[in-house]
Design an enzyme around this catalytic site. Sequence first.
Site, PDB file in Angstrom:
ATOM      1  N   ARG A 115       0.928  -1.499  -0.033  1.00  0.00           N
ATOM      2  CA  ARG A 115      -0.053   0.030  -0.080  1.00  0.00           C
ATOM      3  C   ARG A 115       0.781   1.378   0.178  1.00  0.00           C
ATOM      4  NH1 ARG A 115      -3.797  -1.192   4.809  1.00  0.00           N
ATOM      5  NH2 ARG A 115      -2.304  -2.837   5.438  1.00  0.00           N
ATOM      6  N   GLN A 162      13.325 -14.334   5.806  1.00  0.00           N
ATOM      7  CA  GLN A 162      12.199 -15.004   5.713  1.00  0.00           C
ATOM      8  C   GLN A 162      12.088 -15.038   3.938  1.00  0.00           C
ATOM      9  OE1 GLN A 162       8.703 -13.268   6.802  1.00  0.00           O
ATOM     10  NE2 GLN A 162       7.529 -15.216   7.267  1.00  0.00           N
ATOM     11  N   TYR A 164       7.962  -4.723  15.389  1.00  0.00           N
ATOM     12  CA  TYR A 164       7.753  -4.706  14.240  1.00  0.00           C
ATOM     13  C   TYR A 164       8.430  -3.306  13.607  1.00  0.00           C
ATOM     14  CZ  TYR A 164       4.382  -7.710  15.711  1.00  0.00           C
ATOM     15  OH  TYR A 164       3.883  -8.769  16.113  1.00  0.00           O
ATOM     16  N   ASN A 217      -4.684  -6.213  19.738  1.00  0.00           N
ATOM     17  CA  ASN A 217      -3.350  -6.561  19.862  1.00  0.00           C
ATOM     18  C   ASN A 217      -2.330  -5.646  18.963  1.00  0.00           C
ATOM     19  OD1 ASN A 217      -1.098  -8.213  19.654  1.00  0.00           O
ATOM     20  ND2 ASN A 217      -1.734  -9.262  18.019  1.00  0.00           N
ATOM     21  N   TYR A 256      30.994  35.703  -1.691  1.00  0.00           N
ATOM     22  CA  TYR A 256      31.166  34.146  -1.525  1.00  0.00           C
ATOM     23  C   TYR A 256      32.751  33.976  -1.044  1.00  0.00           C
ATOM     24  CZ  TYR A 256      32.652  29.298  -2.650  1.00  0.00           C
ATOM     25  OH  TYR A 256      33.073  27.921  -2.924  1.00  0.00           O
ATOM     26  N   ARG A 308      42.817  47.975 -10.488  1.00  0.00           N
ATOM     27  CA  ARG A 308      41.723  48.069 -11.357  1.00  0.00           C
ATOM     28  C   ARG A 308      42.152  49.146 -12.259  1.00  0.00           C
ATOM     29  NH1 ARG A 308      38.568  50.988  -6.442  1.00  0.00           N
ATOM     30  NH2 ARG A 308      39.579  53.022  -6.665  1.00  0.00           N
TER      31      ARG A 308
HETATM   32  C1  UD1 Z   1      -0.781  -8.267  12.940  1.00  0.00           C
HETATM   33  C2  UD1 Z   1      -1.654  -9.214  14.025  1.00  0.00           C
HETATM   34  C3  UD1 Z   1      -2.662  -8.535  14.770  1.00  0.00           C
HETATM   35  C4  UD1 Z   1      -2.451  -7.092  15.114  1.00  0.00           C
HETATM   36  C5  UD1 Z   1      -1.763  -6.367  14.084  1.00  0.00           C
HETATM   37  C6  UD1 Z   1      -1.181  -4.661  14.511  1.00  0.00           C
HETATM   38  C7  UD1 Z   1      -0.762 -11.496  13.605  1.00  0.00           C
HETATM   39  C8  UD1 Z   1      -1.553 -12.726  12.989  1.00  0.00           C
HETATM   40  N1  UD1 Z   1      -1.752 -10.320  13.663  1.00  0.00           N
HETATM   41  O1  UD1 Z   1      -1.842  -8.181  11.936  1.00  0.00           O
HETATM   42  O2  UD1 Z   1      -3.388  -9.300  15.688  1.00  0.00           O
HETATM   43  O3  UD1 Z   1      -3.860  -6.293  15.421  1.00  0.00           O
HETATM   44  O4  UD1 Z   1      -0.640  -6.993  13.524  1.00  0.00           O
HETATM   45  O5  UD1 Z   1      -0.655  -4.215  13.601  1.00  0.00           O
HETATM   46  O6  UD1 Z   1       0.185 -11.461  13.809  1.00  0.00           O
HETATM   47  N2  UD1 Z   1       5.541  -9.939   8.655  1.00  0.00           N
HETATM   48  C9  UD1 Z   1       6.564 -10.431   8.347  1.00  0.00           C
HETATM   49  N3  UD1 Z   1       6.490 -11.865   7.570  1.00  0.00           N
HETATM   50  C10 UD1 Z   1       5.303 -12.301   7.430  1.00  0.00           C
HETATM   51  C11 UD1 Z   1       4.235 -11.562   7.775  1.00  0.00           C
HETATM   52  C12 UD1 Z   1       4.271 -10.456   8.374  1.00  0.00           C
HETATM   53  O7  UD1 Z   1       7.729 -10.016   8.449  1.00  0.00           O
HETATM   54  O8  UD1 Z   1       5.047 -13.474   6.931  1.00  0.00           O
HETATM   55  C13 UD1 Z   1       5.716  -8.545   9.049  1.00  0.00           C
HETATM   56  C14 UD1 Z   1       5.161  -7.488   8.331  1.00  0.00           C
HETATM   57  O9  UD1 Z   1       6.161  -7.074   7.636  1.00  0.00           O
HETATM   58  C15 UD1 Z   1       4.549  -6.522   9.198  1.00  0.00           C
HETATM   59  C16 UD1 Z   1       4.296  -7.267  10.387  1.00  0.00           C
HETATM   60  O10 UD1 Z   1       4.749  -8.413  10.503  1.00  0.00           O
HETATM   61  O11 UD1 Z   1       5.605  -5.590   9.710  1.00  0.00           O
HETATM   62  C17 UD1 Z   1       2.673  -7.557  10.650  1.00  0.00           C
HETATM   63  O12 UD1 Z   1       2.225  -8.316   9.665  1.00  0.00           O
HETATM   64  P1  UD1 Z   1       0.632  -7.723   8.999  1.00  0.00           P
HETATM   65  O13 UD1 Z   1       0.695  -8.902   7.742  1.00  0.00           O
HETATM   66  O14 UD1 Z   1       0.844  -6.475   8.630  1.00  0.00           O
HETATM   67  O15 UD1 Z   1      -0.045  -8.197  10.072  1.00  0.00           O
HETATM   68  P2  UD1 Z   1      -1.528  -7.619  10.483  1.00  0.00           P
HETATM   69  O16 UD1 Z   1      -2.442  -8.423   9.562  1.00  0.00           O
HETATM   70  O17 UD1 Z   1      -1.555  -6.265  10.497  1.00  0.00           O
END
Ligand code: UD1
Length: 474
Positions: A34, A92, A119, A186, A383, A457
């Site tokens: 996004r 990952q 995060y 969360n 300058y 000059r």
């Molecule tokens: C996650 C939480 C949700 C919480 C929210 C807060 C889970 C399942 N859900 O949801 O409960 O309310 O964050 O913002 O944890 N990422 C990885 N690898 C992955 C997936 C994600 O590194 O395979 C990282 C993403 O880059 C991101 C973070 O983890 O920085 C959160 O992932 P995202 O998919 O945005 O989780 P949400 O659906 O927002």
Amino acid sequence: MSKGRPKHQSRGATADPADMPLAVVVLAAGQGKRMRSTLPKVLQPLAGRPLLAHVLETARALSPAAIHVVHGYGGEAVRRKLADAPVNWVHQAEQLGTGHAVLQAAPQLHPDHRVLILYGDVPLITADTLRQLLEGCGPDDLALLTVELEDPEGYGRIIRDASDQVLRIVEEKDASDKQRAIHECNTGVMAVPAKRLVPWLQQLRNANAQGEYYLTDVIAAAVRDGVAVNALIAAGEEEVQGVNDKVQLSMVEATYRLREAVALMEAGVTVIDPLRLDVRGKVEAGRDVTLDVNVVLEGRVKLGDNVKIGPNCVLRDVEIGAGTEIAANCVLENSVVGAGCRIGPFARIRPDSVLADEVHVGNFVEVKKTRLGAGSKANHLTYLGDAVVGSGVNVGAGTVTCNYDGADKSVTTIGDGAFIGSGTMLVAPVTIGANATIGAGSTITREAPAQKLTLARSSQVTVEGWERPVKKKD
Ligand code: UD1
Ligand code: CA
């Protein structure tokens, strides 16, 4: 800004967590679609630095035994940009969910450590809150940071039992209507003993609405295994704001801007409008410093007592002495300015300049890699590049150090007390002696001796009998 201290709920018994070393795992593998950007999300700038750099700085403040960063999308770019960060990079390859992401770091986690999960796109979390959270994490305690949100859409919801104990987290996409009505959410941030965390992660299943391995499912596993879940409710939304698009990025920037301005005001700085001050680095300020509107402070900025910075000034990596006033629209970079100086309006001080006390640099004056001695003045349209200027020197309007011959830069040296007439070209390398006077409009190519008047000059002529041409009429 904050709405009071965060509060811990449902504290379990146990251990002195201070005995347990800490490992931090930062999740940073997501693409951030996004953002609509080629730059990976965690490299998007907040106050001029990557989002991830802010999180790592906060993590470091906790003095952990290790920091593991789980990266994936744009991994090379992320590692390159943060090459100096003392972290362990964990790859990952496929983004199969937050639980899967943490699992990638599992081989590196020491079983006796506590694991704090952060995060890369939640950059404003503070070390204070995390320290408080960690108080709730021990060998048999898990600490979870939650937040009450007016609009909880998109977040995982916290499910509690009748006695208010946390039972589990339900992701929005898996939630019933009744669960969606819950406002406690969360944040994603949690601290878990490694010995417990790793087996829970290995047991995760992806039978859910998103087909992902959810980190959030470790909460239910903890409850099942009799590990206490200590929820800490964050003091406010701002700290746990996540960044998914450019709108949220600007909101985080706004929170950061205000936070930094408030910190300066609390330290005694007069900030004319905290919404129009950008601190993008570390600022150290003395007493009674005033910052006018639209000031941008970057890198390391040190401001002495009674310094006044006028509107629309940019200061990057500078040190400004006590009582110095910088008028509107000045740009200063990587330089040192002494006490009691007057700079601007519309002055530019470029890198490696050192201005001693009581120096005046006026409008449309550019100074680069130049030393100006005490009390020297260059007030208009000048300058000065690669120059060593003594004290008490007066540089007239329109003076230019001709320091560049197209290949090399050369030095101009001006002795103490010299007077440079307006419109002088100083063709470097060249030396002006102490107390020398240079007549206005001179082009100086050789040494001008001390104490004497030097002119270069052509002399003025008046042509007798000359008549101004007139247009012939026919
Ligand atoms: C996650 C939480 C949700 C919480 C929210 C807060 C889970 C399942 N859900 O949801 O409960 O309310 O964050 O913002 O944890 N990422 C990885 N690898 C992955 C997936 C994600 O590194 O395979 C990282 C993403 O880059 C991101 C973070 O983890 O920085 C959160 O992932 P995202 O998919 O945005 O989780 P949400 O659906 O927002
Ligand atoms: Ca998210």
